[in-house]
Design a protein around this motif. Structure first.
Motif, PDB file in Angstrom:
ATOM      1  N   LEU A  52       0.991  -1.068   0.172  1.00  0.00           N
ATOM      2  CA  LEU A  52      -0.073  -0.090   0.053  1.00  0.00           C
ATOM      3  C   LEU A  52       1.031   1.387   0.107  1.00  0.00           C
ATOM      4  O   LEU A  52       0.686   2.012  -0.365  1.00  0.00           O
ATOM      5  N   THR A  53       1.678   1.193   0.280  1.00  0.00           N
ATOM      6  CA  THR A  53       2.997   2.481   0.823  1.00  0.00           C
ATOM      7  C   THR A  53       3.575   3.229  -0.866  1.00  0.00           C
ATOM      8  O   THR A  53       3.335   3.860  -1.033  1.00  0.00           O
ATOM      9  N   VAL A  54       3.729   1.646  -1.576  1.00  0.00           N
ATOM     10  CA  VAL A  54       3.905   1.820  -2.523  1.00  0.00           C
ATOM     11  C   VAL A  54       2.940   2.160  -4.290  1.00  0.00           C
ATOM     12  O   VAL A  54       3.678   3.234  -5.026  1.00  0.00           O
ATOM     13  N   TYR A  55       2.227   1.446  -3.615  1.00  0.00           N
ATOM     14  CA  TYR A  55       0.679   1.460  -4.895  1.00  0.00           C
ATOM     15  C   TYR A  55      -0.252   1.418  -4.151  1.00  0.00           C
ATOM     16  O   TYR A  55      -1.035   0.980  -3.234  1.00  0.00           O
ATOM     17  N   PRO A  56      -0.594   3.192  -3.183  1.00  0.00           N
ATOM     18  CA  PRO A  56      -1.756   3.175  -2.181  1.00  0.00           C
ATOM     19  C   PRO A  56      -3.401   3.377  -3.127  1.00  0.00           C
ATOM     20  O   PRO A  56      -3.977   3.625  -1.869  1.00  0.00           O
ATOM     21  N   SER A  57      -3.585   3.189  -4.269  1.00  0.00           N
ATOM     22  CA  SER A  57      -5.314   3.003  -4.617  1.00  0.00           C
ATOM     23  C   SER A  57      -5.234   1.343  -5.182  1.00  0.00           C
ATOM     24  O   SER A  57      -6.118   0.896  -5.385  1.00  0.00           O
ATOM     25  N   ASP A  58      -3.939   0.459  -4.496  1.00  0.00           N
ATOM     26  CA  ASP A  58      -4.322  -0.994  -4.278  1.00  0.00           C
ATOM     27  C   ASP A  58      -4.559  -1.881  -3.170  1.00  0.00           C
ATOM     28  O   ASP A  58      -3.204  -2.502  -2.935  1.00  0.00           O
ATOM     29  N   SER A  59      -5.759  -1.608  -2.731  1.00  0.00           N
ATOM     30  CA  SER A  59      -5.818  -2.047  -1.339  1.00  0.00           C
ATOM     31  C   SER A  59      -6.175  -3.303  -1.935  1.00  0.00           C
ATOM     32  O   SER A  59      -6.111  -4.927  -1.276  1.00  0.00           O
ATOM     33  N   ASP A  60      -6.832  -4.368  -3.060  1.00  0.00           N
ATOM     34  CA  ASP A  60      -7.632  -5.365  -3.652  1.00  0.00           C
ATOM     35  C   ASP A  60      -5.709  -6.104  -3.300  1.00  0.00           C
ATOM     36  O   ASP A  60      -6.235  -7.554  -2.967  1.00  0.00           O
ATOM     37  N   GLY A  61      -4.916  -5.588  -4.362  1.00  0.00           N
ATOM     38  CA  GLY A  61      -3.849  -5.220  -4.814  1.00  0.00           C
ATOM     39  C   GLY A  61      -2.795  -6.520  -3.134  1.00  0.00           C
ATOM     40  O   GLY A  61      -2.090  -7.491  -2.976  1.00  0.00           O
ATOM     41  N   ALA A  62      -3.349  -5.019  -1.761  1.00  0.00           N
ATOM     42  CA  ALA A  62      -2.564  -5.885  -0.782  1.00  0.00           C
ATOM     43  C   ALA A  62      -3.126  -6.410  -0.166  1.00  0.00           C
ATOM     44  O   ALA A  62      -2.628  -7.726   0.518  1.00  0.00           O
ATOM     45  N   ARG A  63      -4.441  -7.264  -0.246  1.00  0.00           N
ATOM     46  CA  ARG A  63      -5.067  -8.047   0.449  1.00  0.00           C
ATOM     47  C   ARG A  63      -4.394  -9.102  -0.407  1.00  0.00           C
ATOM     48  O   ARG A  63      -3.712 -10.290  -0.093  1.00  0.00           O
ATOM     49  N   THR A  64      -4.362  -9.401  -1.766  1.00  0.00           N
ATOM     50  CA  THR A  64      -3.686 -10.591  -2.223  1.00  0.00           C
ATOM     51  C   THR A  64      -2.977 -11.375  -1.531  1.00  0.00           C
ATOM     52  O   THR A  64      -1.988 -11.965  -1.837  1.00  0.00           O
ATOM     53  N   ALA A 116      -1.273  -9.876  14.203  1.00  0.00           N
ATOM     54  CA  ALA A 116       0.244  -9.012  13.716  1.00  0.00           C
ATOM     55  C   ALA A 116      -0.232  -7.681  12.964  1.00  0.00           C
ATOM     56  O   ALA A 116      -1.425  -8.071  12.193  1.00  0.00           O
ATOM     57  N   GLN A 117       0.260  -6.623  13.030  1.00  0.00           N
ATOM     58  CA  GLN A 117      -0.160  -5.323  12.869  1.00  0.00           C
ATOM     59  C   GLN A 117       0.865  -4.706  12.801  1.00  0.00           C
ATOM     60  O   GLN A 117       2.038  -4.400  13.125  1.00  0.00           O
ATOM     61  N   VAL A 118       0.424  -3.932  11.318  1.00  0.00           N
ATOM     62  CA  VAL A 118       2.113  -2.937  11.109  1.00  0.00           C
ATOM     63  C   VAL A 118       1.349  -1.983  10.493  1.00  0.00           C
ATOM     64  O   VAL A 118      -0.172  -1.725  10.120  1.00  0.00           O
ATOM     65  N   THR A 119       2.120  -0.708  11.440  1.00  0.00           N
ATOM     66  CA  THR A 119       1.767   0.713  10.358  1.00  0.00           C
ATOM     67  C   THR A 119       3.139   1.163   9.622  1.00  0.00           C
ATOM     68  O   THR A 119       3.846   0.967  10.237  1.00  0.00           O
ATOM     69  N   MET A 120       2.921   1.925   7.740  1.00  0.00           N
ATOM     70  CA  MET A 120       3.155   2.600   7.466  1.00  0.00           C
ATOM     71  C   MET A 120       2.938   3.798   6.784  1.00  0.00           C
ATOM     72  O   MET A 120       1.448   4.002   6.683  1.00  0.00           O
ATOM     73  N   ARG A 121       3.862   4.525   6.174  1.00  0.00           N
ATOM     74  CA  ARG A 121       3.425   6.091   5.950  1.00  0.00           C
ATOM     75  C   ARG A 121       3.968   5.359   4.375  1.00  0.00           C
ATOM     76  O   ARG A 121       4.708   5.547   3.194  1.00  0.00           O
ATOM     77  N   VAL A 122       2.176   5.956   3.751  1.00  0.00           N
ATOM     78  CA  VAL A 122       2.062   5.963   2.445  1.00  0.00           C
ATOM     79  C   VAL A 122       3.217   7.018   1.182  1.00  0.00           C
ATOM     80  O   VAL A 122       4.045   7.431   2.255  1.00  0.00           O
ATOM     81  N   LEU A 123       4.100   5.492   0.570  1.00  0.00           N
ATOM     82  CA  LEU A 123       5.206   7.505   0.035  1.00  0.00           C
ATOM     83  C   LEU A 123       5.038   7.591  -1.106  1.00  0.00           C
ATOM     84  O   LEU A 123       5.357   9.001  -1.065  1.00  0.00           O
ATOM     85  N   TYR A 124       4.084   6.988  -2.274  1.00  0.00           N
ATOM     86  CA  TYR A 124       3.791   7.828  -3.452  1.00  0.00           C
ATOM     87  C   TYR A 124       2.493   8.092  -3.393  1.00  0.00           C
ATOM     88  O   TYR A 124       1.298   7.456  -3.317  1.00  0.00           O
ATOM     89  N   GLY A 125       1.818   9.222  -3.430  1.00  0.00           N
ATOM     90  CA  GLY A 125       0.394   8.929  -3.403  1.00  0.00           C
ATOM     91  C   GLY A 125      -0.541   9.949  -4.507  1.00  0.00           C
ATOM     92  O   GLY A 125       0.208  10.220  -5.955  1.00  0.00           O
TER      93      GLY A 125
END
Length: 140
Positions: A61-73, A131-140
């Protein structure tokens, strides 16, 4: 001299019997300890795999901020690669947005009901791993 040999033989026989009693008392304790360590190792390995899956999803999600489904995959793929049951995964991405902006914080939480091998002994059949991870989005 003959009396000493008979007495020593009887004494050795008595010690053999007491050794068997000690073994019978301590063997179940040692087996439970070994099985517990085995279960602890397996569950810790699964937790590390779950944490890695959450990290990979957050990174996606930090690299592809509009692809939540990709993150789930990506999360599901990483969990399956580690041998976790993907049908029991609960994936939560917060905040829920269709497009993240650069600088936004994204939190990925992955939960799984982990089946214990020796649950019949402890009456605890599953262990909840989160498990929980928090990161900052790099590209927007």
């Amino acid at each position: 001299m003959q009396w000493n040999q008979k007495h020593m033989g009887k004494q050795l026989h008595d010690e053999y019997g007491s050794s068997l009693v000690e073994l019978a008392l301590l063997l179940p304790v040692f087996l439970l300890l070994i099985l517990g360590l085995l279960e602890l190792g397996r569950s810790f390995r699964s937790y590390i795999a779950l944490d890695n899956a959450a990290r990979e999803g957050a990174r996606w999600l930090t690299v592809y901020p509009s692809d939540s489904d990709g993150a789930r995959t990506v999360i599901t793929t990483e969990a399956a690669r580690a041998g976790l049951n993907t049908n029991q995964l609960t994936i939560t991405i917060t905040p829920v947005k269709s497009q993240y902006q650069a600088g936004d914080l994204v939190t990925v939480r992955v939960a799984c009901a982990y089946p214990l091998l020796f649950g019949a002994i402890t009456k605890l059949t599953t262990l909840s791993l989160v498990a929980q991870v928090t990161m900052r989005v790099l590209y927007g």
